[in-house]
Each structure stands twice: as structure tokens, then as C-alpha cells.
Scaffold this motif. Structure first.
Motif, short mmCIF file in Angstrom:
data_model
loop_
_atom_site.label_atom_id
_atom_site.label_comp_id
_atom_site.label_asym_id
_atom_site.label_seq_id
_atom_site.Cartn_x
_atom_site.Cartn_y
_atom_site.Cartn_z
N TYR A 23 0.85 -1.20 0.00
CA TYR A 23 0.00 0.00 0.00
C TYR A 23 0.89 1.25 0.00
CZ TYR A 23 -3.58 -3.35 1.49
OH TYR A 23 -4.44 -4.42 1.57
N PRO A 24 1.55 1.55 -1.13
CA PRO A 24 2.51 2.66 -1.16
C PRO A 24 1.91 4.01 -0.83
CG PRO A 24 2.06 1.84 -3.37
CD PRO A 24 1.48 0.85 -2.43
N GLY A 26 -0.89 4.24 1.09
CA GLY A 26 -1.73 4.02 2.25
C GLY A 26 -2.92 3.13 1.97
N ILE A 27 -3.33 2.39 2.98
CA ILE A 27 -4.53 1.56 2.86
C ILE A 27 -5.72 2.41 2.45
CG2 ILE A 27 -6.20 0.25 4.25
CD1 ILE A 27 -3.79 -0.88 5.81
N HIS A 28 -5.79 3.62 2.99
CA HIS A 28 -6.93 4.49 2.70
C HIS A 28 -7.04 4.81 1.22
CE1 HIS A 28 -3.44 6.96 3.64
NE2 HIS A 28 -3.98 7.98 2.98
N SER A 29 -5.89 4.93 0.54
CA SER A 29 -5.95 5.29 -0.88
C SER A 29 -6.54 4.16 -1.72
CB SER A 29 -4.56 5.67 -1.40
OG SER A 29 -3.69 4.54 -1.42
N VAL A 30 -6.21 2.91 -1.37
CA VAL A 30 -6.77 1.77 -2.11
C VAL A 30 -8.27 1.67 -1.88
CG1 VAL A 30 -6.73 -0.75 -2.33
CG2 VAL A 30 -4.59 0.52 -2.09
N ILE A 31 -8.69 1.82 -0.63
CA ILE A 31 -10.12 1.77 -0.34
C ILE A 31 -10.85 2.93 -1.00
CG2 ILE A 31 -11.84 1.93 1.52
CD1 ILE A 31 -9.81 0.51 3.34
#
Length: 246
Positions: A23-24, A26-31
Motif C-alpha cells: 500500500y505505497p 496508504g490503505i486508505h488510498s486503495v479503499i
């Protein structure tokens, strides 16, 4: 359009090369990318922003808040937790993800310790759909298979869900209530177990579909706003009786 705020501690991704590789941004960006691609109006917020990114203005325009936390639950300020809690009671949806089971907001909403068993062994998980007619299960097969998962096992110290959508089995033998629906006040709350930071769980298309479905389910509806407190009669009645201690 449903407005979604994706909240994340954003600590592991900046401190661990293993997590950063998955998650380069951040997890938040993928979600957030997943939900944005599904047509939701999506923004992100993280722990180290002022007021954790969850100002009154942000929450006032948020229909559904997603929450991922793990290493820094204690750093979330109590007044921000109370603010989120009130917005849930007022009708904002909340998706609590993976280790967010130990977040202050989830424990406050559940009223329990939210404790469980756990093990990191990159083992297989099958999330069985136990309520196939529920909208959160739309488009999902009989089960979702996650190749590498952190085990969470019962007993999970939560109130009995209003609806249990997913129940997990793990390669090591444990089971876990992994998709739990609740109503708190006017708000809908969904706890969804998968999402350990060192495994690419949020890149799984079936997991992404559940997140999309859950946002749709948790979004506020168009129902009436309830009225509380002392209330004038709608019909013509005698109100002269003064026997009261108020």
C-alpha cells in the motif's frame, strides 16, 4: 451521490517497508480508489491531520465513514470519538474494518471489550456468506477465499449482530463472525474482518465488492427524522392534569 470519508491511521505504511510495498499510498488510498470507481464521492482523512481529519464540517457532509486503525487506537482523541459517535446516532453510516474492532469508536458503540483471539501465520481464510439475501452479499459467491490472512477467532466479545452476513473459517481451525450489521440510533454500522496490513487483502476484488455494497447499505435513507422529548398532543385531549415531578 453518497459522500464517503475513508479514515486510516496511516502509520504502518510509513514505518514498514513490507506494508509500504503493498500500500505505497496508504490503505486508505486503495479503499478510496475502490469506492470512487464505484461512483461514490470519496475523500480521505488520517490520524495525524488536525482533529484527525474528522472536523465537524467533514462529518456533517459524510454519509458513510470507513475506519481502519491498529497501532494507535489510544492516540485518537476522546472528543473526536464522541463527535463521530453522535454523527452515527444522527444517521451517518460507519464501516469498521479489520483491527478497527479495538478502536475507541467501535468499543463505544458496542459497549463491550471487542476482544478476540488472533494469530499471524499467512493462513487461508474462507468467508462464508450466511445471509445470501442481504444487500452486502450482492454479487458475492458462496464464500470469499483469502489466500493469506491474519486469523481472528471466537470468542469475539461483541453484542449479537442484528444480522450476520459472513462467518469465517481459518486454515488453523478457528471460526469468526466476520460481517456484522448493527443499528445504533439512526445510523447503520458494519464490521468487516479482512484487511491485515501485511497482506494485499484490499486488492481482492470480492473484498472490494463487499466494501462497495456495505457503503450502499450503510448510507442514510430518506425516512422521517424522529422527535424526542416532551411532545404536544396531535389530537384534542385534556392536558390539565398537573401530576408531575418534572
Amino acid at each position: 451521490m453518497t459522500n464517503v470519508t475513508v479514515w486510516n491511521e496511516y502509520r504502518h505504511e510509513r514505518e514498514s517497508d513490507v506494508v509500504a510495498e503493498i500500500y505505497p499510498d496508504g490503505i486508505h488510498s486503495v479503499i478510496a480508489d475502490t469506492l470512487d470507481s464505484a461512483g461514490f464521492d470519496t475523500q480521505t482523512a488520517t490520524l495525524d491531520e488536525p482533529e484527525h481529519g474528522l472536523t465537524e464540517e467533514v462529518l456533517a457532509e459524510t454519509d458513510v465513514l470507513t475506519w481502519w486503525g491498529h497501532a494507535a487506537h489510544d492516540e485518537v482523541r476522546d472528543e473526536i470519538v464522541d463527535r463521530v459517535h453522535q454523527h452515527v446516532l444522527d444517521g451517518m453510516g460507519l464501516l469498521v474494518l479489520h483491527s478497527g474492532h479495538y478502536s475507541k469508536i467501535f468499543k463505544q458503540l458496542m459497549g463491550t471489550s471487542c476482544s478476540l483471539k488472533w494469530r499471524e501465520a499467512a493462513e487461508k481464510e474462507r468467508l462464508w456468506v450466511v445471509e445470501p439475501s442481504h444487500p452486502i452479499a450482492d454479487g458475492i459467491d458462496e464464500y470469499i477465499e483469502v489466500d493469506d490472512a491474519e486469523m481472528y477467532g471466537e470468542r469475539f466479545d461483541i453484542p449479537a449482530p442484528d444480522t450476520l452476513v459472513f462467518n469465517s473459517w481459518f486454515e488453523g481451525g478457528e471460526v469468526f463472525r466476520s460481517g456484522c450489521c448493527y443499528r445504533r440510533g439512526n445510523g447503520r454500522v458494519f464490521y468487516f474482518r479482512p484487511g491485515h496490513e501485511t497482506y494485499p487483502v484490499y486488492h481482492n476484488e470480492a473484498v472490494q465488492q463487499v466494501l462497495v455494497n456495505a457503503v450502499d447499505w450503510a448510507a442514510p435513507g430518506e425516512g422521517p427524522t424522529p422527535t424526542f422529548g416532551n411532545y404536544e398532543p396531535r389530537e384534542d385531549i385534556d392536558t390539565s392534569d398537573d401530576r408531575t415531578v418534572h
